[in-house]
Design a protein around this motif. Structure first.
Motif, PDB file in Angstrom:
ATOM      1  N   ASN A  17       0.864  -1.512  -0.028  1.00 18.61           N
ATOM      2  CA  ASN A  17       0.089   0.038  -0.426  1.00 18.61           C
ATOM      3  C   ASN A  17       0.765   1.704   0.169  1.00 18.61           C
ATOM      4  OD1 ASN A  17      -1.834  -2.083  -0.107  1.00 18.61           O
ATOM      5  ND2 ASN A  17      -2.687  -1.370   2.024  1.00 18.61           N
ATOM      6  N   ILE A  18       2.012   1.094   0.812  1.00 16.08           N
ATOM      7  CA  ILE A  18       2.914   2.543   0.928  1.00 16.08           C
ATOM      8  C   ILE A  18       3.317   2.794  -0.772  1.00 16.08           C
ATOM      9  CG2 ILE A  18       5.228   1.208   1.340  1.00 16.08           C
ATOM     10  CD1 ILE A  18       4.010   5.203   2.060  1.00 16.08           C
ATOM     11  N   ARG A  19       3.609   1.223  -1.138  1.00 16.78           N
ATOM     12  CA  ARG A  19       4.210   1.578  -3.038  1.00 16.78           C
ATOM     13  C   ARG A  19       3.632   2.490  -3.285  1.00 16.78           C
ATOM     14  NH1 ARG A  19       7.100  -4.680  -1.984  1.00 16.78           N
ATOM     15  NH2 ARG A  19       8.658  -3.322  -0.890  1.00 16.78           N
ATOM     16  N   VAL A  20       2.483   1.671  -3.681  1.00 22.32           N
ATOM     17  CA  VAL A  20       1.030   2.204  -4.680  1.00 22.32           C
ATOM     18  C   VAL A  20       0.756   3.633  -4.155  1.00 22.32           C
ATOM     19  CG1 VAL A  20      -1.337   2.351  -4.995  1.00 22.32           C
ATOM     20  CG2 VAL A  20      -0.029  -0.381  -4.486  1.00 22.32           C
ATOM     21  N   LEU A  21       0.383   3.831  -3.059  1.00 17.42           N
ATOM     22  CA  LEU A  21       0.076   5.359  -2.714  1.00 17.42           C
ATOM     23  C   LEU A  21       2.059   6.390  -3.281  1.00 17.42           C
ATOM     24  CD1 LEU A  21      -1.867   7.364   0.278  1.00 17.42           C
ATOM     25  CD2 LEU A  21       0.703   7.896  -0.058  1.00 17.42           C
ATOM     26  N   LYS A  22       2.682   5.941  -2.886  1.00 12.83           N
ATOM     27  CA  LYS A  22       3.971   6.668  -3.765  1.00 12.83           C
ATOM     28  C   LYS A  22       3.611   7.263  -4.562  1.00 12.83           C
ATOM     29  CE  LYS A  22       7.863   7.057  -0.238  1.00 12.83           C
ATOM     30  NZ  LYS A  22       9.071   6.867  -0.190  1.00 12.83           N
ATOM     31  N   ARG A  23       2.823   6.474  -6.019  1.00 10.22           N
ATOM     32  CA  ARG A  23       3.010   6.408  -6.556  1.00 10.22           C
ATOM     33  C   ARG A  23       1.811   8.265  -7.548  1.00 10.22           C
ATOM     34  NH1 ARG A  23       2.098   0.415  -7.924  1.00 10.22           N
ATOM     35  NH2 ARG A  23      -0.260   1.762  -8.560  1.00 10.22           N
ATOM     36  N   TYR A  24       1.408   7.988  -6.271  1.00 13.31           N
ATOM     37  CA  TYR A  24       0.408   9.675  -6.544  1.00 13.31           C
ATOM     38  C   TYR A  24       0.821  10.918  -5.738  1.00 13.31           C
ATOM     39  CZ  TYR A  24      -3.342   6.099  -7.555  1.00 13.31           C
ATOM     40  OH  TYR A  24      -3.981   4.989  -8.533  1.00 13.31           O
ATOM     41  N   THR A  25       2.129  10.944  -5.222  1.00 18.07           N
ATOM     42  CA  THR A  25       2.018  11.512  -4.177  1.00 18.07           C
ATOM     43  C   THR A  25       2.961  12.868  -4.968  1.00 18.07           C
ATOM     44  OG1 THR A  25       4.666  10.815  -3.637  1.00 18.07           O
ATOM     45  CG2 THR A  25       2.121  10.199  -2.142  1.00 18.07           C
ATOM     46  N   ASN A  26       3.444  13.053  -6.139  1.00 17.05           N
ATOM     47  CA  ASN A  26       4.558  13.819  -6.865  1.00 17.05           C
ATOM     48  C   ASN A  26       5.539  13.961  -6.122  1.00 17.05           C
ATOM     49  OD1 ASN A  26       2.208  15.069  -9.553  1.00 17.05           O
ATOM     50  ND2 ASN A  26       2.017  16.474  -7.616  1.00 17.05           N
ATOM     51  N   SER A  27       6.342  13.046  -5.894  1.00 16.14           N
ATOM     52  CA  SER A  27       7.710  12.970  -5.137  1.00 16.14           C
ATOM     53  C   SER A  27       7.634  13.947  -3.704  1.00 16.14           C
ATOM     54  CB  SER A  27       8.642  14.137  -5.763  1.00 16.14           C
ATOM     55  OG  SER A  27       8.286  12.631  -7.137  1.00 16.14           O
ATOM     56  N   ALA A  28       6.504  13.745  -3.195  1.00 16.08           N
ATOM     57  CA  ALA A  28       6.236  14.101  -1.584  1.00 16.08           C
ATOM     58  C   ALA A  28       6.852  13.413  -0.876  1.00 16.08           C
ATOM     59  CB  ALA A  28       4.985  15.090  -1.021  1.00 16.08           C
ATOM     60  N   LYS A  29       7.732  13.948   0.282  1.00 21.05           N
ATOM     61  CA  LYS A  29       7.814  12.651   1.124  1.00 21.05           C
ATOM     62  C   LYS A  29       6.135  12.259   2.042  1.00 21.05           C
ATOM     63  CE  LYS A  29      12.898  14.363   1.711  1.00 21.05           C
ATOM     64  NZ  LYS A  29      13.532  14.853   2.415  1.00 21.05           N
ATOM     65  N   VAL A  30       6.058  11.577   2.359  1.00 20.74           N
ATOM     66  CA  VAL A  30       5.006  10.827   3.190  1.00 20.74           C
ATOM     67  C   VAL A  30       5.394  10.338   4.705  1.00 20.74           C
ATOM     68  CG1 VAL A  30       3.936   8.452   3.525  1.00 20.74           C
ATOM     69  CG2 VAL A  30       4.913   9.182   1.211  1.00 20.74           C
ATOM     70  N   TRP A  31       4.419  11.423   5.461  1.00 21.09           N
ATOM     71  CA  TRP A  31       4.419  11.068   7.144  1.00 21.09           C
ATOM     72  C   TRP A  31       3.458   9.751   6.773  1.00 21.09           C
ATOM     73  CZ3 TRP A  31       7.739  12.333   9.941  1.00 21.09           C
ATOM     74  CH2 TRP A  31       8.133  13.807  10.267  1.00 21.09           C
ATOM     75  N   ALA A  32       3.894   8.611   7.254  1.00 17.61           N
ATOM     76  CA  ALA A  32       2.834   7.533   7.619  1.00 17.61           C
ATOM     77  C   ALA A  32       1.903   7.100   8.595  1.00 17.61           C
ATOM     78  CB  ALA A  32       3.419   6.579   7.534  1.00 17.61           C
ATOM     79  N   CYS A  33       0.331   8.094   8.660  1.00 14.42           N
ATOM     80  CA  CYS A  33      -0.009   8.977  10.131  1.00 14.42           C
ATOM     81  C   CYS A  33      -0.469   6.903  11.066  1.00 14.42           C
ATOM     82  CB  CYS A  33      -1.635   8.973   9.525  1.00 14.42           C
ATOM     83  SG  CYS A  33      -0.950  11.109   9.614  1.00 14.42           S
ATOM     84  N   VAL A  34       0.270   6.801  12.003  1.00 11.77           N
ATOM     85  CA  VAL A  34      -0.138   5.804  12.615  1.00 11.77           C
ATOM     86  C   VAL A  34      -0.801   5.910  13.997  1.00 11.77           C
ATOM     87  CG1 VAL A  34       1.619   3.898  11.496  1.00 11.77           C
ATOM     88  CG2 VAL A  34       2.325   5.628  13.571  1.00 11.77           C
ATOM     89  N   LYS A  35      -1.199   7.387  14.173  1.00  9.09           N
ATOM     90  CA  LYS A  35      -1.701   7.427  15.913  1.00  9.09           C
ATOM     91  C   LYS A  35      -2.775   6.121  16.074  1.00  9.09           C
ATOM     92  CE  LYS A  35      -5.053  10.093  13.527  1.00  9.09           C
ATOM     93  NZ  LYS A  35      -6.385  12.114  12.821  1.00  9.09           N
ATOM     94  N   ALA A  36      -3.561   5.872  16.933  1.00 15.02           N
ATOM     95  CA  ALA A  36      -4.240   5.977  17.861  1.00 15.02           C
ATOM     96  C   ALA A  36      -3.934   3.863  17.367  1.00 15.02           C
ATOM     97  CB  ALA A  36      -5.637   5.525  17.198  1.00 15.02           C
ATOM     98  N   GLY A  37      -2.510   3.487  18.095  1.00 12.88           N
ATOM     99  CA  GLY A  37      -1.678   2.226  17.235  1.00 12.88           C
ATOM    100  C   GLY A  37      -2.067   2.093  15.807  1.00 12.88           C
ATOM    101  N   ALA A  38      -1.807   2.904  15.223  1.00 12.65           N
ATOM    102  CA  ALA A  38      -1.115   2.506  13.838  1.00 12.65           C
ATOM    103  C   ALA A  38      -3.576   2.220  13.485  1.00 12.65           C
ATOM    104  CB  ALA A  38      -0.511   1.813  13.248  1.00 12.65           C
ATOM    105  N   TYR A  39      -4.026   3.245  13.617  1.00  8.55           N
ATOM    106  CA  TYR A  39      -5.539   2.026  13.506  1.00  8.55           C
ATOM    107  C   TYR A  39      -5.780   0.686  14.001  1.00  8.55           C
ATOM    108  CZ  TYR A  39      -5.433   7.188  10.255  1.00  8.55           C
ATOM    109  OH  TYR A  39      -5.128   8.641   9.827  1.00  8.55           O
ATOM    110  N   GLY A  40      -5.551   0.708  15.038  1.00  8.67           N
ATOM    111  CA  GLY A  40      -5.977  -0.270  15.521  1.00  8.67           C
ATOM    112  C   GLY A  40      -4.694  -1.712  15.009  1.00  8.67           C
ATOM    113  N   HIS A  41      -4.233  -1.413  14.668  1.00 14.16           N
ATOM    114  CA  HIS A  41      -2.959  -2.265  13.204  1.00 14.16           C
ATOM    115  C   HIS A  41      -2.221  -2.491  14.594  1.00 14.16           C
ATOM    116  CE1 HIS A  41      -6.089  -1.248  10.269  1.00 14.16           C
ATOM    117  NE2 HIS A  41      -5.921  -2.126   9.767  1.00 14.16           N
ATOM    118  N   GLY A  42      -0.971  -1.577  15.615  1.00 19.50           N
ATOM    119  CA  GLY A  42      -0.448  -1.990  15.826  1.00 19.50           C
ATOM    120  C   GLY A  42       0.968  -1.076  15.623  1.00 19.50           C
TER     121      GLY A  42
END
Length: 367
Positions: A17-42
């Protein structure tokens, strides 16, 4: 035998998913939001699966500490800054970047005189939740920001951010960016300083707004932010993979006669003689009590309706499509083969709520 309700977390889904999303970011750097225990995933699954992100964005210092203890050495951002002046000591020790969104946080920072990796000034550009607004003691705030820029940063640049209220709406985003630029300029923004605008929906729907950093959240987990995602988001969802599966097992199976009442209140009546299964999962595990009639789970890969009222620990399942099922067979409540969005719609709850609502008595398995 331990209770079979469990949440399976798929590390490889994060990586995809991070690889797929990076194709959409126009080379912007990514802060991956992992609050709330990575949305419940840990947090641990996110650290392992989102290693291609340039940074992690968390809510609490404790989440940042855990990520560092797991070996995450890249940037970590505190999305709402510190909640007390004493947390600045920990933020500095953990080499964090932090958001400042009000005058109290500015005062704490200047009082403690702690050096951190980076500071992001948050502007209220129209969401009216957090951030500095135009006219809010502009000169005092500008002076305080300048002191931080010159004295308490490991680099000399202040960074700037805002949050879109409707990331999928171009006009709304444009209006917020205009407000952001006007306010930031009055508070001392300097040309070339980094900015961050875009959340998940904006990254996909309005890629021109993906500037220096983006802050995707729920799309990294394979789900949309709304119950009715637009065409662009639906297309993106076809490329990503759900990062979790909520499962349990059948613990009994029996036949009932036509007209038999099922569950609390007898709200469901068998329309004919039928086979009913009971699975060990309920609302105390995070499965939504308020699902609508016709909501399905998967038994041996076949869609079977949940019938009657969801109880604290159990659900009833119409096994008519899967009469061969026996106690011990896996029941998938949502996951790779049954989108969480289907259950969210049937319960009128957002995917965020379902992700973060799984309780501690459900065992976790990272694969």
């Amino acid at each position: 035998m331990s209770r079979p309700a469990k949440l399976i977390i798929y590390t490889n889904s994060f990586k995809n998913n991070i690889r797929v999303l990076k194709r959409y970011t126009n080379s912007a750097k990514v802060w991956a939001c992992v609050k709330a225990g990575a949305y419940g995933h840990g947090i641990e699954s996110a650290v392992n699966g989102l290693e291609e992100a340039e940074g992690l964005a968390v809510l609490e210092v404790s989440e940042a500490f855990f990520a560092r203890s797991l070996g995450w050495n890249k940037p970590i951002l505190l999305l709402e800054g510190v909640f007390s002046r004493n947390e600045l000591d920990e933020a500095s020790a953990l080499n964090l970047e932090l958001v400042i969104h009000n005058e109290e946080q500015l005062a704490w920072y200047l009082e403690k005189k702690k050096t951190v990796q980076g500071v992001w000034i948050k502007i209220n550009s129209g969401m009216n939740r957090l951030g500095f607004s135009d006219g809010q003691n502009n000169e005092l705030i500008k002076s305080s920001i300048e002191k931080i820029r010159n004295q308490y940063l490991k680099s000399s640049d202040i960074k700037w951010m805002t949050h879109f209220s409707s990331g999928g709406c171009k006009n709304s985003c444009e209006d917020q960016i205009k407000t952001f630029r006007s306010t930031a300029n009055k508070l001392g923004y300097k040309k070339g300083e980094k900015v961050s605008f875009s959340n998940s929906e904006a990254v996909i729907c309005n890629p021109n707004f993906s500037k220096d950093w983006v802050r995707p959240g729920i799309l990294l987990y394979g789900a949309p932010s709304s119950l009715n995602p637009n065409e662009k988001v639906r297309s993106f969802l076809e490329e990503v993979i759900p990062c979790q599966s909520l499962q349990s097992k059948l613990i009994t199976k029996f036949r009932v006669k036509k007209g038999a009442k099922i569950g609390y209140g007898g709200t469901y009546s068998a329309v004919e003689e039928m086979t009913v299964g009971v699975a060990a999962i309920g609302y105390a595990d995070g499965y939504p009590r308020g699902i609508s009639e016709g909501t399905c789970c998967l038994v041996l890969g076949k869609a079977c309706k949940v019938i009657g009222v969801v109880s604290m620990d159990l659900i009833h399942i119409d096994l008519t499509p899967c009469p061969e099922a026996v106690p011990g067979d896996v029941v998938e409540c949502w996951g790779k083969d049954l989108p969480i969005l289907d259950v969210a719609k049937s319960s009128n709850r957002l995917c965020y709520e379902l992700f973060t609502g799984i309780t501690s008595r459900v065992s976790r398995e990272i694969v």
